[in-house]
Scaffold this active site. Structure first.
Site, PDB file in Angstrom:
ATOM      1  N   HIS A  88      12.154 105.644  87.576  1.00 59.72           N
ATOM      2  CA  HIS A  88      13.023 104.696  87.017  1.00 59.72           C
ATOM      3  C   HIS A  88      14.473 105.028  87.504  1.00 59.72           C
ATOM      4  O   HIS A  88      15.413 104.116  87.479  1.00 59.72           O
ATOM      5  CB  HIS A  88      13.041 104.471  85.611  1.00 59.72           C
ATOM      6  CG  HIS A  88      13.268 105.522  84.943  1.00 59.72           C
ATOM      7  ND1 HIS A  88      12.632 106.696  84.531  1.00 59.72           N
ATOM      8  CD2 HIS A  88      14.572 106.018  84.132  1.00 59.72           C
ATOM      9  CE1 HIS A  88      13.288 107.398  83.760  1.00 59.72           C
ATOM     10  NE2 HIS A  88      14.455 106.993  83.661  1.00 59.72           N
ATOM     11  N   LYS A 129      10.510 119.972  83.548  1.00 60.06           N
ATOM     12  CA  LYS A 129      11.261 118.957  83.944  1.00 60.06           C
ATOM     13  C   LYS A 129      12.294 119.536  85.306  1.00 60.06           C
ATOM     14  O   LYS A 129      12.886 120.731  84.744  1.00 60.06           O
ATOM     15  CB  LYS A 129      12.027 118.158  83.211  1.00 60.06           C
ATOM     16  CG  LYS A 129      11.188 117.520  82.186  1.00 60.06           C
ATOM     17  CD  LYS A 129      12.047 116.800  80.866  1.00 60.06           C
ATOM     18  CE  LYS A 129      11.314 115.998  80.109  1.00 60.06           C
ATOM     19  NZ  LYS A 129      10.543 114.898  80.337  1.00 60.06           N
ATOM     20  N   GLU A 186      -1.066 109.458  75.179  1.00 61.66           N
ATOM     21  CA  GLU A 186      -1.555 110.658  74.748  1.00 61.66           C
ATOM     22  C   GLU A 186      -2.650 110.572  74.179  1.00 61.66           C
ATOM     23  O   GLU A 186      -3.151 111.775  73.652  1.00 61.66           O
ATOM     24  CB  GLU A 186      -0.401 111.353  73.977  1.00 61.66           C
ATOM     25  CG  GLU A 186       1.190 111.873  74.831  1.00 61.66           C
ATOM     26  CD  GLU A 186       2.189 112.369  74.141  1.00 61.66           C
ATOM     27  OE1 GLU A 186       2.880 113.207  74.989  1.00 61.66           O
ATOM     28  OE2 GLU A 186       2.474 112.018  72.737  1.00 61.66           O
ATOM     29  N   TYR A 194       9.613 104.368  76.391  1.00 62.14           N
ATOM     30  CA  TYR A 194       9.018 105.960  75.952  1.00 62.14           C
ATOM     31  C   TYR A 194       8.152 105.560  74.856  1.00 62.14           C
ATOM     32  O   TYR A 194       8.442 105.064  73.853  1.00 62.14           O
ATOM     33  CB  TYR A 194      10.364 106.861  75.451  1.00 62.14           C
ATOM     34  CG  TYR A 194       9.899 108.057  75.344  1.00 62.14           C
ATOM     35  CD1 TYR A 194       9.614 109.025  76.152  1.00 62.14           C
ATOM     36  CD2 TYR A 194       9.754 108.326  73.895  1.00 62.14           C
ATOM     37  CE1 TYR A 194       9.000 110.232  75.661  1.00 62.14           C
ATOM     38  CE2 TYR A 194       9.671 109.644  73.367  1.00 62.14           C
ATOM     39  CZ  TYR A 194       9.385 110.780  74.239  1.00 62.14           C
ATOM     40  OH  TYR A 194       9.005 111.818  73.985  1.00 62.14           O
ATOM     41  N   ASP A 205      10.189 101.045  87.519  1.00 62.08           N
ATOM     42  CA  ASP A 205      10.289 100.563  85.922  1.00 62.08           C
ATOM     43  C   ASP A 205      11.122  99.194  86.375  1.00 62.08           C
ATOM     44  O   ASP A 205      11.976  99.186  87.240  1.00 62.08           O
ATOM     45  CB  ASP A 205      11.225 101.521  85.427  1.00 62.08           C
ATOM     46  CG  ASP A 205      11.318 100.906  83.769  1.00 62.08           C
ATOM     47  OD1 ASP A 205      11.463  99.587  83.620  1.00 62.08           O
ATOM     48  OD2 ASP A 205      11.171 101.902  82.864  1.00 62.08           O
ATOM     49  N   LYS A 246      12.998  97.569  84.776  1.00 62.87           N
ATOM     50  CA  LYS A 246      14.285  97.674  84.352  1.00 62.87           C
ATOM     51  C   LYS A 246      15.452  98.334  85.285  1.00 62.87           C
ATOM     52  O   LYS A 246      16.582  98.165  84.966  1.00 62.87           O
ATOM     53  CB  LYS A 246      14.517  98.478  82.735  1.00 62.87           C
ATOM     54  CG  LYS A 246      13.756  97.784  81.881  1.00 62.87           C
ATOM     55  CD  LYS A 246      14.272  98.654  80.288  1.00 62.87           C
ATOM     56  CE  LYS A 246      14.331 100.102  80.474  1.00 62.87           C
ATOM     57  NZ  LYS A 246      12.671 100.971  80.603  1.00 62.87           N
TER      58      LYS A 246
END
Ligand SMILES: *[C@@H]1O[C@H](CO)[C@@H](O)[C@H](O)[C@H]1NC(C)=O
Ligand SMILES: *[C@@H]1O[C@H](CO)[C@@H](O)[C@H](O)[C@H]1NC(C)=O
Ligand SMILES: *[C@@H]1O[C@H](CO)[C@@H](O)[C@H](O)[C@H]1NC(C)=O
Length: 430
Positions: A115, A380, A310, A172, A140, A142
């Site tokens: 995104h 990350k 998950e 999320y 995304d 958005k």
């Protein structure tokens, strides 16, 4: 390409590999046993860290040189009217040939959900890109229009990279996150590439294994024909996720309904598992997910749960009906190298970057741990807070990829700084 041409290509490629391997072996045996790195940092990272273990001191000039690897303004570059695709792949140092027979015979599919941060995406894509693979990018809905267009422009330069035909506004922990993967799966099943397994990634992942290592890992005794979905029976602390109905506030967050509404039991009395949202799945399993009634009913039931990504994959991978399932599977599988905050002092020695939602955003001093961990990918990375970690891993990874190649290396495959540093890779083959 006709089948006969395909066979001929495979034969020539294999012949080339045998010849190259012999030459490689003859030239390599001399240096076996010599240490290849000095100090705790890979040699590729030394421009970023001088004085190794002592206080680190970033060498700005070298870093500037390295960052020229990408045109200064990637966005501008990709938008520019003069964009020529043949030119783009070379300028951005994409690898445009299959590097071994092994990899040719085991094409992989990737789902990448992004995104933001065009630069990290381009760098991740060129690290995982191989012409025999196929890549579905979910941007995304958005994301700013110009970002979506830039990714679209980049994808249009490759016949095996495409944007998902449907794009979600991803929240999320929301169902939309799962739906994004499913959109790509539908598109990938329709792709002419005969991919064998699909791996999903997000914009803050970076590969640790080379494509060849991924292929070998996927075909290893433990994982051949099996899905990798690390996870365990849902622990008591996670029960609330599927016990109560939740609402997705699109583009914002997911919250339990007020007042509380209990959900009915899962269909078919499925036993709920909990695990990572990241996986490596066989093609048959993906087909099962898209067509099977159990999978579809369970998906429907999961729509108002918290973070269904998950539990969905890992639960289905524990039922006997699912192709390639692992009924007794647990956390096994080197899916990601991640430093969780709550594992400090146990699984790792602390985060040298900073924590974001209890996950370490790596700093350059985390790199030795990342490499030692031998995961398929690490997570990350951020380019604004600690770009050095990515700079150094990128080079280390490209060196490894080229070292694993069994075909001659084209000079454009070297990253800018590798050309400057008089890379040994080109010398090896002359
Ligand atoms: C790519 O295009 C740019 C701008 O059009 C040009 O300056 C550059 O020389 C080209 N590179 C190659 C390798 O053709
Ligand atoms: C890869 O790109 C280079 C540089 O543009 C080109 O010379 C080479 O022919 C390409 N190789 C393949 C297999 O397409
Ligand atoms: C590059 O490598 C050659 C051959 O190994 C060596 O003679 C030359 O000095 C090196 N140049 C630089 C800038 O390191």
């Amino acid at each position: 390409m006709s089948q006969i041409e395909g066979r001929k290509c495979s034969f020539l490629l294999c012949l080339g590999i045998v010849v190259c391997s012999i030459i490689y072996w003859l030239t390599r045996t001399k240096s076996v046993g010599e240490p290849t790195t000095s100090g705790p940092f890979p040699t590729e990272c030394q421009p970023f860290v001088s004085g190794t273990e002592k206080e680190e001191h970033y060498c700005q000039n070298d870093r500037q040189t390295n960052r020229l690897t990408l045109p200064k303004d990637v966005r501008g570059y990709i938008h520019s009217g003069s964009l020529q695709c043949s030119n783009l792949s070379t300028e951005l140092h994409f690898i445009n040939a299959t590097l071994s027979c092994e990899e040719e015979h085991y094409p992989l599919a990737f789902i990448v959900t992004i995104h933001k941060e065009l630069e990290i995406f381009v760098r991740m894509l060129r690290a995982i890109y191989m012409p025999q693979n196929v890549y579905c990018i979910h941007v995304d809905a958005k994301a700013p229009k110009e970002y979506q267009e830039a990714v679209q422009n980049l994808a249009s330069c490759f016949d095996n990279v495409f944007l998902s035909s449907r794009s979600e506004k991803v929240t999320y922990a929301g169902f939309s996150r799962l739906q994004a993967d499913l959109n790509c799966m539908k598109d990938l099943m329709a792709s002419p590439k005969a991919w064998r397994k699909v791996i999903n990634l997000c914009g803050q992942d970076f590969p640790i294994m080379s494509n060849r290592e991924l292929v070998q890992y996927m075909q290893s005794k433990e994982w051949r024909d099996k899905n990798m979905t690390p996870g365990v029976k849902q622990p008591a602390t996670m029960k609330h996720r599927t016990l109560f109905q939740h609402q997705e506030i699109v583009g914002s967050h997911v919250a339990p309904r007020v007042p509380r509404h209990f959900k009915g039991p899962p269909p078919y009395n499925l036993k709920i598992y909990f695990g990572t949202a990241y996986y490596a799945l066989t093609r048959d399993f993906v087909d099962f997910v898209l067509k099977n009634k159990i999978a579809n009913d369970f998906l429907e039931w999961s729509k108002d749960t918290f973070s269904p990504d998950e539990h969905y994959w890992v639960t289905l991978n524990h039922i006997k009906e699912a192709p390639g399932s692992r009924i007794d599977g647990g956390w096994e599988g080197a899916i990601r190298a991640i430093k969780w905050r709550d594992q400090e002092g146990k699984a790792h020695d602390g985060c040298k970057g900073h924590y974001l939602r209890d996950i370490c955003v790596f700093g350059v001093e985390d790199v030795p741990w990342i490499i030692e961990k031998k995961g398929m990918f690490a997570n990350k990375f951020e380019s604004n807070t600690s770009p050095e970690a990515l700079d150094c891993l990128e080079e280390w990874h490209r060196n490894k990829v080229l070292n694993h190649a069994t075909v001659p290396i084209h000079p454009s495959w070297l990253l800018h700084s590798q050309i400057n540093s008089n890379s040994s890779l080109l010398k090896q083959q002359s």
